[in-house]
Enzyme design. Structure first.
Site, PDB file in Angstrom:
ATOM      1  N   SER A 190      -4.680   4.397   4.095  1.00 33.74           N
ATOM      2  CA  SER A 190      -4.528   5.468   5.080  1.00 33.74           C
ATOM      3  C   SER A 190      -5.693   5.595   6.053  1.00 33.74           C
ATOM      4  O   SER A 190      -5.664   6.446   6.954  1.00 33.74           O
ATOM      5  CB  SER A 190      -4.361   6.799   4.339  1.00 33.74           C
ATOM      6  N   GLU A 191      -6.707   4.763   5.932  1.00 33.45           N
ATOM      7  CA  GLU A 191      -7.966   4.988   6.638  1.00 33.45           C
ATOM      8  C   GLU A 191      -7.849   5.034   8.157  1.00 33.45           C
ATOM      9  O   GLU A 191      -8.511   5.850   8.816  1.00 33.45           O
ATOM     10  CB  GLU A 191      -8.986   3.910   6.235  1.00 33.45           C
ATOM     11  N   VAL A 192      -7.032   4.159   8.765  1.00 36.50           N
ATOM     12  CA  VAL A 192      -7.004   4.115  10.236  1.00 36.50           C
ATOM     13  C   VAL A 192      -6.483   5.404  10.856  1.00 36.50           C
ATOM     14  O   VAL A 192      -6.773   5.703  12.017  1.00 36.50           O
ATOM     15  CB  VAL A 192      -6.179   2.912  10.755  1.00 36.50           C
TER      16      VAL A 192
END
Length: 274
Positions: A136-138
């Site tokens: 989920s980082e972006v």
């Protein structure tokens, strides 16, 4: 407050994230605890006192990734602080990935962000049908940087590009198809399947399993080289003449349990084949 627990019984270590109120999210305290536990487990696994490790968590979620309060604190970190902080997470992933004994990851629910890295670092991942995975980082302006070597190894470069860039959620069946998960089971059967996998692992030679994990890491670096071929020959030759290797061969031909499996309710290879 302890954010994780480590219980060792009959050679099986159960390392459990215990922050269910925040979906077992990571913060610096949890990472420090896990690193301390892993240091202990490395020593115990090398000596044979720990035969297998189960990584799990309490509550509905496996882990939601980074803790929101921790992320708020990190806003004020400078570059050096962020690098130091990231190195601790990198040490966690490396420590889990390189444990000498077999590792099983029990995923009962959502595994987001860094939690996908935890799963990818384990030898066997067993997931409930309710489990979901997401890089989920972006979506918050970040990257799955520290966990990327382990997750890309599991997914392959092509699939890693997609899921790291899109932050799409993978359900358990997709994660299974992509290679991140080894087995998907009904939610209420999760613990039974973990126990069954432990029984299978405990039937193996502790020495051979340690040697095999180390061998796989070496082979992955240079699968087709003279040095690797010679190393593989040395590994199997040393195992054949070792005490455990001799015991394993003798027990197989004598159709009895090897000494390391005497205390386990696992069938001997000849019994499974009949």
């Amino acid at each position: 407050m302890a954010y994780s627990t480590l219980i060792i019984e009959e050679g099986v270590a159960r390392l459990t994230l215990n922050r269910p109120e925040v979906h077992n999210a990571f913060d610096d305290s949890l990472i420090a605890e896990l690193n301390a536990h892993l240091d202990q487990l490395h020593t115990l696994a090398e000596s044979g006192d720990v035969r297998a490790v189960v990584l799990g968590s309490e509550g509905k979620s496996f882990s939601a990734g980074a803790d929101l309060n921790w992320m708020k604190r990190m806003v004020d970190y400078d570059l050096e602080d962020n690098v130091a902080d990231s190195r601790k997470l990198a040490a966690l992933m490396h420590g889990l990935d390189t444990l000498p004994c077999p590792t099983v990851c029990r995923v009962q629910g959502a595994a987001f962000g860094g939690a996908v890295g935890l799963a990818a670092c384990c030898d066997v991942v067993i997931a409930s049908g309710k489990a979901k995975f997401c890089l989920s980082e972006v979506k918050i302006g970040l990257s799955p940087a520290v966990i990327s070597p382990y997750v890309q190894r599991a997914l392959g470069e092509r699939q890693m590009r997609r899921y790291a860039l899109t932050a799409e959620v993978m359900d358990a069946e997709i994660a299974l198809a992509l290679g991140l998960v080894h087995l998907v089971v009904e939610h209420d059967k999760l613990d039974d399947e973990v126990d069954a996998m432990l029984a299978t692992l405990l039937a193996g030679s502790p020495q051979a399993q340690r040697a095999t994990k180390a061998l796989m890491a070496t082979v992955a670096q240079a699968p087709d080289s003279d040095a690797t071929r010679e190393h593989t020959c040395q590994v199997i030759a040393k195992l054949r003449v070792s005490q455990e290797g001799q015991e394993g061969l003798s027990s197989f031909f004598e159709k009895r349990r090897p000494a390391w499996a005497e205390s386990n309710n696992t069938p001997h290879a000849s019994e499974r084949r009949s």
